[in-house]
Design an enzyme around this catalytic site. Structure first.
Site, PDB file in Angstrom:
ATOM      1  N   MET A 119       0.683  -1.481   0.065  1.00 39.25           N
ATOM      2  CA  MET A 119      -0.153  -0.089  -0.070  1.00 39.25           C
ATOM      3  C   MET A 119       0.931   1.399  -0.038  1.00 39.25           C
ATOM      4  O   MET A 119       0.278   2.484   0.562  1.00 39.25           O
ATOM      5  CB  MET A 119      -0.945   0.009   1.316  1.00 39.25           C
ATOM      6  CG  MET A 119      -1.936  -1.102   1.083  1.00 39.25           C
ATOM      7  SD  MET A 119      -3.032  -1.206  -0.176  1.00 39.25           S
ATOM      8  CE  MET A 119      -3.931   0.102  -0.041  1.00 39.25           C
ATOM      9  N   HIS A 152      -3.748  -5.750  -9.540  1.00 33.85           N
ATOM     10  CA  HIS A 152      -4.915  -4.873  -9.263  1.00 33.85           C
ATOM     11  C   HIS A 152      -6.052  -5.345  -9.371  1.00 33.85           C
ATOM     12  O   HIS A 152      -6.359  -6.134 -10.468  1.00 33.85           O
ATOM     13  CB  HIS A 152      -4.624  -3.625 -10.019  1.00 33.85           C
ATOM     14  CG  HIS A 152      -5.521  -2.484 -10.081  1.00 33.85           C
ATOM     15  ND1 HIS A 152      -5.140  -1.586  -8.735  1.00 33.85           N
ATOM     16  CD2 HIS A 152      -6.527  -2.051 -10.291  1.00 33.85           C
ATOM     17  CE1 HIS A 152      -6.090  -0.522  -8.606  1.00 33.85           C
ATOM     18  NE2 HIS A 152      -7.096  -0.762  -9.505  1.00 33.85           N
TER      19      HIS A 152
HETATM   20  C1  GRF Z   1      -5.770  -7.331  -3.443  1.00 39.24           C
HETATM   21  O1  GRF Z   1      -7.216  -7.293  -3.984  1.00 39.24           O
HETATM   22  C2  GRF Z   1      -4.716  -6.767  -4.600  1.00 39.24           C
HETATM   23  O2  GRF Z   1      -5.359  -7.014  -5.901  1.00 39.24           O
HETATM   24  C3  GRF Z   1      -4.820  -5.344  -3.975  1.00 39.24           C
HETATM   25  O3  GRF Z   1      -4.865  -5.425  -2.935  1.00 39.24           O
HETATM   26  C4  GRF Z   1      -5.374  -6.460  -2.102  1.00 39.24           C
HETATM   27  C5  GRF Z   1      -4.442  -7.461  -1.557  1.00 39.24           C
HETATM   28  O4  GRF Z   1      -5.034  -8.470  -1.045  1.00 39.24           O
HETATM   29  N1  GRF Z   1      -3.655  -5.001  -4.750  1.00 39.24           N
HETATM   30  P1  GRF Z   1      -3.999  -9.667   0.002  1.00 39.24           P
HETATM   31  O5  GRF Z   1      -3.247  -8.855   0.796  1.00 39.24           O
HETATM   32  O6  GRF Z   1      -3.232 -10.482  -1.146  1.00 39.24           O
HETATM   33  O7  GRF Z   1      -5.023 -10.619   0.589  1.00 39.24           O
END
Ligand code: GRF
Length: 218
Positions: free
Chosen positions: A93, A112
């Protein structure tokens, strides 16, 4: 000695995509292995997933650095020490500095939860449901300095159902992500896709087969 390509995975939380990559790497014929996991947030489920799989996991807390460049440099040092050749962002993030992105260009990919170039940025599923779009999906793309804008490697398309809430769409999309990300990583690890002059280039037509799929509804 394993001849598999070493991968670093950057996370910030739950790590379900990390888990999908861990599971794929556990297959004997998968061309990559995860050499390290880095989280910018401590004590998250993704770090526990790495620990359970016996993968070296590091917390690099962004708040302890003077700026983005020094934070990225700390991650870069860990990745290079682990001999990483490919970096996967999996729910990471933080926006990366241009320098980091340029240094890893062609070897840095992201997942994404939309059919890019539609719905870049955050809060994707809420915006998709509100938009009335009937199709959504997920995308694995090369990372370039502009957010969610790099050349697309693979996509899965999913229907948006009339009764869908943000959470229902997110859950259906996540399942597709877990199939799509390992497929795209395999292709990159086998040098069957590369970033060339701002485009994702496939070695042979057949290499792109199966990367544009539309999973049946369960
Ligand atoms: C996923 O939906 C991904 O596409 C986005 O953030 C989310 C992460 O989920 N970039 P996780 O931490 O892999 O469960």
């Amino acid at each position: 000695m394993s001849g598999r390509v070493k991968v670093g995975v950057l996370i910030s939380g739950r790590g379900s995509n990390l888990q999908a990559l861990i599971d794929a790497c556990a297959e004997p014929d998968f061309p990559a292995e995860i050499a390290c996991v880095i989280s910018n947030v401590s004590d998250v489920e993704g770090l526990r997933r790495a620990a359970r799989a016996g993968i070296p996991a590091h917390t690099v807390a962004h708040g302890t650095f003077a700026g983005r460049e020094s934070f990225d440099m700390a991650m870069d040092t860990i990745l290079r020490r682990a001999n990483v050749a490919i970096v996967c962002l999996a729910g990471f993030m933080r926006v990366l500095s241009d320098r980091f992105v340029e240094d890893w260009l062609g070897r840095l990919i992201n997942i994404h939860p939309s059919l890019l170039p539609a719905f870049k940025g955050l809060d994707v599923h809420r915006r998709v449901v509100e938009s009335g779009a009937r199709i959504s999906g997920c995308t694995v793309h090369f990372v370039v300095p502009e957010l969610d804008s790099g050349p697309i490697i693979a996509q899965a398309a999913l229907p948006v159902l009339p009764a869908d809430t943000e959470d229902a769409l997110a859950a259906r999309t996540l399942l597709a992500e877990h199939t799509l990300y390992p497929l795209a990583l395999k292709l990159l690890a086998e040098n069957r896709v590369r970033l060339d002059n701002g485009r994702a280039m496939f070695g042979q037509i057949g290499d792109a087969k199966g990367l544009l799929f539309n999973p049946p509804l369960r």
